[in-house]
Design a protein around this motif. Structure first.
Motif, mmCIF file in Angstrom:
data_model
loop_
_atom_site.group_PDB
_atom_site.id
_atom_site.type_symbol
_atom_site.label_atom_id
_atom_site.label_comp_id
_atom_site.label_asym_id
_atom_site.label_seq_id
_atom_site.Cartn_x
_atom_site.Cartn_y
_atom_site.Cartn_z
ATOM 1 N N ARG A 56 1.031 -1.054 -0.207
ATOM 2 C CA ARG A 56 0.165 0.107 0.005
ATOM 3 C C ARG A 56 0.350 1.133 -0.132
ATOM 4 O O ARG A 56 0.434 2.117 -1.175
ATOM 5 N N ASP A 59 2.090 1.671 -3.247
ATOM 6 C CA ASP A 59 1.150 2.366 -4.195
ATOM 7 C C ASP A 59 0.847 3.477 -4.123
ATOM 8 O O ASP A 59 0.494 4.638 -5.052
ATOM 9 N N ALA A 60 1.165 4.231 -3.322
ATOM 10 C CA ALA A 60 0.571 5.331 -2.285
ATOM 11 C C ALA A 60 1.895 6.348 -3.167
ATOM 12 O O ALA A 60 2.412 7.787 -3.407
ATOM 13 N N ASP A 84 8.400 12.178 -1.077
ATOM 14 C CA ASP A 84 6.678 12.201 -0.335
ATOM 15 C C ASP A 84 6.541 11.110 0.811
ATOM 16 O O ASP A 84 5.863 11.988 1.790
ATOM 17 N N GLN A 88 4.639 13.117 4.410
ATOM 18 C CA GLN A 88 4.054 12.200 5.182
ATOM 19 C C GLN A 88 4.460 12.149 6.540
ATOM 20 O O GLN A 88 3.796 11.815 7.355
#
Length: 117
Positions: A56, A59-60, A84, A88
């Motif tokens: 996940r 994929d993000a 990124d 985050q």
């Protein structure tokens, strides 16, 4: 830590940022992440939760991965945090500090005399 459903949900919510924090220090392969999270005590309810989470995160766009085949060892997929992912993680750290202080204030209110009740 307990295994009640509330704790399971809390673990699930912080596991991703914990993986990002480990990857911020250095790239790791999946089993290494499982072992470190398990050693932290109470973060993993099951070893099987880390690999779907890594997919996940990939994929993000928060992590990338590559296969490495070191001499004399079997090939392993190493995971790396992306820019990124770093953004985050920084946002989560800021939110977590405020959130944890708020929860602490509710769970352990300070009385008028300045003592925890």
């Amino acid at each position: 830590m307990g295994n009640d459903p509330g704790m399971t949900e809390l673990r699930r919510g912080v596991l991703g940022p914990c993986v990002l924090a480990l990857l911020e220090v250095r790239p790791r392969f999946g089993l290494e992440l499982v072992r470190e999270l398990d050693a932290a005590g109470g973060l993993l309810t099951s070893d099987g939760t880390v690999y779907p989470l890594l997919n996940r995160l990939r994929d993000a766009g928060l992590v990338t991965s590559e296969w490495r085949d070191a001499e004399g060892e079997r090939a392993r997929r190493y995971y790396f945090i992306t820019d990124d992912g770093r953004k985050q993680l920084a946002a989560f750290r800021a939110d977590w500090t405020e959130f944890a202080a708020t929860v602490r204030g509710v769970l352990y209110p300070v009385g008028e005399e300045g003592r925890r009740q």
